[in-house]
Design an enzyme around this catalytic site. Structure first.
Site, PDB file in Angstrom:
ATOM      1  N   LYS A   1       0.841  -1.207   0.000  1.00  0.00           N
ATOM      2  CA  LYS A   1       0.000   0.000   0.000  1.00  0.00           C
ATOM      3  C   LYS A   1       0.875   1.255   0.000  1.00  0.00           C
ATOM      4  O   LYS A   1       2.080   1.171   0.278  1.00  0.00           O
ATOM      5  CB  LYS A   1      -0.925  -0.025   1.223  1.00  0.00           C
ATOM      6  CG  LYS A   1      -0.184   0.056   2.533  1.00  0.00           C
ATOM      7  CD  LYS A   1      -1.090  -0.287   3.714  1.00  0.00           C
ATOM      8  CE  LYS A   1      -0.299  -0.187   4.995  1.00  0.00           C
ATOM      9  NZ  LYS A   1      -0.981  -0.846   6.117  1.00  0.00           N
TER      10      LYS A   1
ATOM     11  N   ARG B   1       0.960 -10.989   6.894  1.00  0.00           N
ATOM     12  CA  ARG B   1       0.850  -9.755   6.096  1.00  0.00           C
ATOM     13  C   ARG B   1       1.982  -8.782   6.404  1.00  0.00           C
ATOM     14  O   ARG B   1       1.749  -7.691   6.927  1.00  0.00           O
ATOM     15  CB  ARG B   1      -0.475  -9.031   6.400  1.00  0.00           C
ATOM     16  CG  ARG B   1      -1.741  -9.836   6.185  1.00  0.00           C
ATOM     17  CD  ARG B   1      -2.962  -8.908   6.240  1.00  0.00           C
ATOM     18  NE  ARG B   1      -3.055  -8.135   7.467  1.00  0.00           N
ATOM     19  CZ  ARG B   1      -3.766  -8.460   8.536  1.00  0.00           C
ATOM     20  NH1 ARG B   1      -4.485  -9.576   8.542  1.00  0.00           N
ATOM     21  NH2 ARG B   1      -3.781  -7.689   9.601  1.00  0.00           N
TER      22      ARG B   1
ATOM     23  N   HIS C   1      -6.789  -7.088  12.517  1.00  0.00           N
ATOM     24  CA  HIS C   1      -5.559  -6.294  12.544  1.00  0.00           C
ATOM     25  C   HIS C   1      -5.259  -5.945  14.002  1.00  0.00           C
ATOM     26  O   HIS C   1      -6.179  -5.662  14.772  1.00  0.00           O
ATOM     27  CB  HIS C   1      -5.742  -5.026  11.699  1.00  0.00           C
ATOM     28  CG  HIS C   1      -4.466  -4.314  11.358  1.00  0.00           C
ATOM     29  ND1 HIS C   1      -3.320  -4.975  10.964  1.00  0.00           N
ATOM     30  CD2 HIS C   1      -4.161  -2.993  11.346  1.00  0.00           C
ATOM     31  CE1 HIS C   1      -2.361  -4.073  10.716  1.00  0.00           C
ATOM     32  NE2 HIS C   1      -2.848  -2.869  10.944  1.00  0.00           N
TER      33      HIS C   1
ATOM     34  N   CYS D   1      14.951  23.572   4.736  1.00  0.00           N
ATOM     35  CA  CYS D   1      14.151  24.445   3.881  1.00  0.00           C
ATOM     36  C   CYS D   1      13.313  23.604   2.923  1.00  0.00           C
ATOM     37  O   CYS D   1      13.365  22.384   2.952  1.00  0.00           O
ATOM     38  CB  CYS D   1      15.058  25.387   3.095  1.00  0.00           C
ATOM     39  SG  CYS D   1      16.237  26.272   4.143  1.00  0.00           S
ATOM     40  N   MET D   2      12.558  24.254   2.069  1.00  0.00           N
ATOM     41  CA  MET D   2      11.681  23.516   1.164  1.00  0.00           C
ATOM     42  C   MET D   2      12.492  22.637   0.211  1.00  0.00           C
ATOM     43  O   MET D   2      12.166  21.468  -0.014  1.00  0.00           O
ATOM     44  CB  MET D   2      10.823  24.498   0.353  1.00  0.00           C
ATOM     45  CG  MET D   2       9.763  23.813  -0.485  1.00  0.00           C
ATOM     46  SD  MET D   2       8.794  24.973  -1.468  1.00  0.00           S
ATOM     47  CE  MET D   2       7.903  25.877  -0.221  1.00  0.00           C
ATOM     48  N   ASP D   3      13.571  23.189  -0.334  1.00  0.00           N
ATOM     49  CA  ASP D   3      14.305  22.489  -1.387  1.00  0.00           C
ATOM     50  C   ASP D   3      15.742  22.166  -1.015  1.00  0.00           C
ATOM     51  O   ASP D   3      16.479  21.630  -1.839  1.00  0.00           O
ATOM     52  CB  ASP D   3      14.326  23.349  -2.654  1.00  0.00           C
ATOM     53  CG  ASP D   3      12.949  23.823  -3.029  1.00  0.00           C
ATOM     54  OD1 ASP D   3      12.038  22.972  -3.054  1.00  0.00           O
ATOM     55  OD2 ASP D   3      12.772  25.030  -3.248  1.00  0.00           O
TER      56      ASP D   3
ATOM     57  N   ARG E   1     -11.254   0.265  14.585  1.00  0.00           N
ATOM     58  CA  ARG E   1     -11.138   1.036  13.360  1.00  0.00           C
ATOM     59  C   ARG E   1     -12.088   0.351  12.381  1.00  0.00           C
ATOM     60  O   ARG E   1     -13.289   0.421  12.562  1.00  0.00           O
ATOM     61  CB  ARG E   1      -9.664   1.066  12.898  1.00  0.00           C
ATOM     62  CG  ARG E   1      -9.316   2.199  11.991  1.00  0.00           C
ATOM     63  CD  ARG E   1      -7.845   2.172  11.603  1.00  0.00           C
ATOM     64  NE  ARG E   1      -7.423   0.911  11.010  1.00  0.00           N
ATOM     65  CZ  ARG E   1      -6.210   0.675  10.540  1.00  0.00           C
ATOM     66  NH1 ARG E   1      -5.274   1.606  10.606  1.00  0.00           N
ATOM     67  NH2 ARG E   1      -5.901  -0.476   9.999  1.00  0.00           N
TER      68      ARG E   1
ATOM     69  N   TYR F   1      17.036  30.065   7.861  1.00  0.00           N
ATOM     70  CA  TYR F   1      15.854  30.781   8.365  1.00  0.00           C
ATOM     71  C   TYR F   1      15.888  30.821   9.887  1.00  0.00           C
ATOM     72  O   TYR F   1      16.144  29.810  10.543  1.00  0.00           O
ATOM     73  CB  TYR F   1      14.572  30.055   7.947  1.00  0.00           C
ATOM     74  CG  TYR F   1      14.231  30.177   6.481  1.00  0.00           C
ATOM     75  CD1 TYR F   1      13.934  31.408   5.912  1.00  0.00           C
ATOM     76  CD2 TYR F   1      14.190  29.048   5.672  1.00  0.00           C
ATOM     77  CE1 TYR F   1      13.604  31.513   4.566  1.00  0.00           C
ATOM     78  CE2 TYR F   1      13.857  29.135   4.332  1.00  0.00           C
ATOM     79  CZ  TYR F   1      13.563  30.372   3.784  1.00  0.00           C
ATOM     80  OH  TYR F   1      13.235  30.467   2.452  1.00  0.00           O
TER      81      TYR F   1
HETATM   82  C1  LIG Z   1      -0.191  -1.868   6.691  1.00  0.00           C
HETATM   83  C2  LIG Z   1      -0.836  -3.144   7.094  1.00  0.00           C
HETATM   84  C3  LIG Z   1      -0.070  -4.291   7.327  1.00  0.00           C
HETATM   85  C4  LIG Z   1       1.441  -4.299   7.297  1.00  0.00           C
HETATM   86  O1  LIG Z   1       1.939  -3.666   8.448  1.00  0.00           O
HETATM   87  P1  LIG Z   1       3.522  -3.696   8.772  1.00  0.00           P
HETATM   88  O2  LIG Z   1       3.603  -3.193  10.153  1.00  0.00           O
HETATM   89  O3  LIG Z   1       4.157  -2.781   7.784  1.00  0.00           O
HETATM   90  O4  LIG Z   1       3.965  -5.086   8.603  1.00  0.00           O
HETATM   91  C5  LIG Z   1      -0.735  -5.476   7.604  1.00  0.00           C
HETATM   92  N1  LIG Z   1      -2.084  -5.499   7.665  1.00  0.00           N
HETATM   93  C6  LIG Z   1      -2.853  -4.415   7.470  1.00  0.00           C
HETATM   94  C7  LIG Z   1      -4.333  -4.527   7.552  1.00  0.00           C
HETATM   95  C8  LIG Z   1      -2.253  -3.195   7.192  1.00  0.00           C
HETATM   96  O5  LIG Z   1      -3.012  -2.120   6.991  1.00  0.00           O
END
Ligand SMILES: *Cc1c(COP(=O)(O)O)cnc(C)c1O
Length: 385
Positions: free
Chosen positions: A46, A229, A173, A319-321, A144, A272
Site C-alpha cells: 500500500k 501480512r 488487525h 528548507c523547502m528544497d 477502526r 531561516y
Molecule cells: C499496513 C498493514 C499491514 C502491514 O503492516 P507492517 O507493520 O508494515 O507489517 C498489515 N495489515 C494491514 C491490515 C495493514 O493495513
C-alpha cells in the site's frame, strides 16, 4: 540534467528480504496453531509500496513468490494491475464511498468490513452476474474497520447468505503488536479465535485466516494462521522497538550531492531564523533536498547525513528544497555524495536507516519512507522483473 537527490531501490534486497521472511516462517513447525504447513505471504504494497514505487516492487514481490499482494484502496489495486501484476490483490480499505467498478474490472479481492459494504458488494456482483471472492474483516479491539467481534451472530448471517459473495478469508488487525508490554495483543488473538469459531458455527467456510503484520509475525507464531501480512519487514526494517531476528537489508537509500560549500565566521547565523550560530569558524555544505522532498523540518539539529564516510549533523533550518550540514574540518567539495538514508564509507561502513531518522524526530519509520516526495526520482537496481 537529472536532479542529484534520488531514491535507489534495490529490488534484489527486496527479494532477499522476502526470502528471509519465508525461511523464518518455515523454521517453526509448531506455528499456526499446530498445523505444520507454513503460512503464505500477503506482501503489503500500500501507499506506493511504502514510498518505494508499487509497480516495480509489486512485480518483484510477485516474482519472488508472494501468495498475494495487498493495497489500501481500489485505485492502488488498479495501478498494480496496470503495472502487470497477475497474482491476487487484496484491498484493505473501506469501500463505502468508492466506485466499485474497479474491483470487477481489475479483478481485485475486496475486504468486507461492514454490513453495508457487504450489501453494496453483493448488489454490484449480482448486477454483473458474478461471484466475488472477498475477505471478511473482524474488529477485535483496534476499533477502526471491521465487524465487531462480539456482535457476529447478529451482523454476519446476511453477509454469509449473500449469493454472489464468497467469503474465502477472515482477518483482523492488531493494535499493539509492537508493544511487548501491552495485554491487548494477547486479548485480540483470543477474540479472533472465538470469532473464527462463530464464523464457522454460522456456516462460514473461509479457508484463509490471517492476522499478523510485521511485528506480530516476529512476536508470536500462533498468529501466523494461513497467511501473514508483512509490510515494513519486506522493505528491510523491523518495527521499533523490536530487535532484528532475521537478516534484512534496507531496500531504499536516499542520496544527493553537495551543491555548495561555504565558510562562516564565529557568531554568524545560518538559515531561516538564524538558529545555527557556531561559536568558532565553521564550514557549511548545502544539500539540494528539503521538506518538499519529505525531509522533516524537525531534523534541524537532530538528524545526520553521511559525507566522505563520516556522520555530519544537519544544522540550520530544513528548507523547502535544501538543507545545510556542518562539515567543519572535512575536505568536502561540491559534487561529493551525501547519503541521507543508506550506507557509505570504505572499510567500516557507516549507515543511517529510516528507523534511526524516525527516532531522531519522534516518529515511526513508516512515516519516513512514505513521505519521500514525488519529486524524488526512484532508481531501481537489482533483478528487473
Ligand atoms: C499496513 C498493514 C499491514 C502491514 O503492516 P507492517 O507493520 O508494515 O507489517 C498489515 N495489515 C494491514 C491490515 C495493514 O493495513
Amino acid at each position: 540534467m537529472i536532479r542529484p537527490t534520488r531514491a535507489h531501490i534495490d529490488l534484489a534486497a527486496l527479494q532477499a528480504n522476502f526470502r528471509a521472511i519465508v525461511d523464518y516462517l518455515h523454521g517453526d513447525p509448531l506455528a499456526a496453531g499446530g498445523t505444520s504447513r507454513p503460512p503464505g505471504v500477503i506482501a503489503v504494497v500500500k501507499a506506493n509500496a511504502y514510498g518505494h514505487g508499487s509497480a516495480r516492487v509489486g512485480l518483484a514481490l510477485e516474482a519472488a513468490g508472494a501468495t498475494m499482494l495487498a493495497c489500501a484502496d481500489i485505485e492502488e489495486g488498479v495501478s498494480l494491475r496496470q503495472a502487470g501484476v497477475r497474482c491476487e490483490i487484496l484491498v484493505f480499505g473501506a469501500l463505502s464511498v468508492s466506485d466499485l467498478a474497479g474491483v470487477f474490472e481489475a479483478g481485485l479481492t475486496p475486504t468486507v468490513s461492514s454490513p453495508s459494504a457487504g450489501r453494496a458488494l453483493q448488489a454490484a456482483a449480482a448486477a454483473r452476474g458474478v461471484r466475488l471472492r472477498c475477505h471478511l474483516k473482524i474488529d477485535t479491539g483496534m476499533n477502526r474497520l471491521g465487524f465487531r467481534h462480539d456482535n457476529l451472530p447478529r451482523t454476519l448471517p446476511p453477509l454469509l447468505d449473500s449469493p454472489n459473495l464468497e467469503i474465502v478469508g477472515v482477518y483482523t488487525h492488531l493494535a499493539t503488536a509492537d508493544d511487548p508490554e501491552d495485554d491487548l495483543f494477547g486479548e485480540q488473538r483470543l477474540r479472533f479465535e472465538r470469532a473464527l469459531d462463530v464464523v464457522t458455527a454460522l456456516g462460514g467456510r473461509p479457508h484463509l485466516r490471517h492476522a499478523a503484520n510485521s511485528a506480530a509475525l516476529l512476536r508470536d507464531s500462533r498468529l501466523w494462521y494461513d497467511l501473514v501480512r508483512p509490510g515494513l519487514l519486506l522493505y528491510g526494517l523491523v518495527p521499533p522497538p523490536l530487535a532484528a531476528t532475521l537478516p534484512l537489508v534496507p531496500v531504499l537509500s536516499l542520496t544527493s550531492r553537495i551543491v555548495a560549500v561555504k565558510g562562516v565566521r564565529a557568531g554568524e547565523r545560518v538559515g531561516y531564523g538564524g538558529r545555527f550560530r557556531p561559536d568558532a569558524p565553521a564550514k557549511i555544505a548545502v544539500v539540494p533536498a528539503g521538506y518538499a522532498d519529505g525531509l522533516d523540518a524537525r531534523l534541524e539539529g537532530r538528524g545526520h547525513v553521511l559525507v566522505r564516510g563520516r556522520r555530519v549533523p544537519i544544522v540550520g533550518s530544513v528548507c523547502m528544497d535544501m538543507l545545510t550540514i556542518d562539515v567543519t574540518g572535512l575536505p568536502v567539495e561540491p559534487g561529493d555524495e551525501v547519503v541521507v538514508l543508506g550506507a557509505q564509507g570504505d572499510g567500516t561502513l557507516q549507515r543511517i536507516d529510516a528507523r534511526e531518522m524516525a527516532a531522531a524526530i519522534g516518529t515511526i519509520p513508516y512515516e519516513i519512507l512514505c513521505r519521500i516526495g514525488s519529486r524524488i526520482e526512484r532508481v531501481y537496481d537489482g533483478s528487473p522483473p
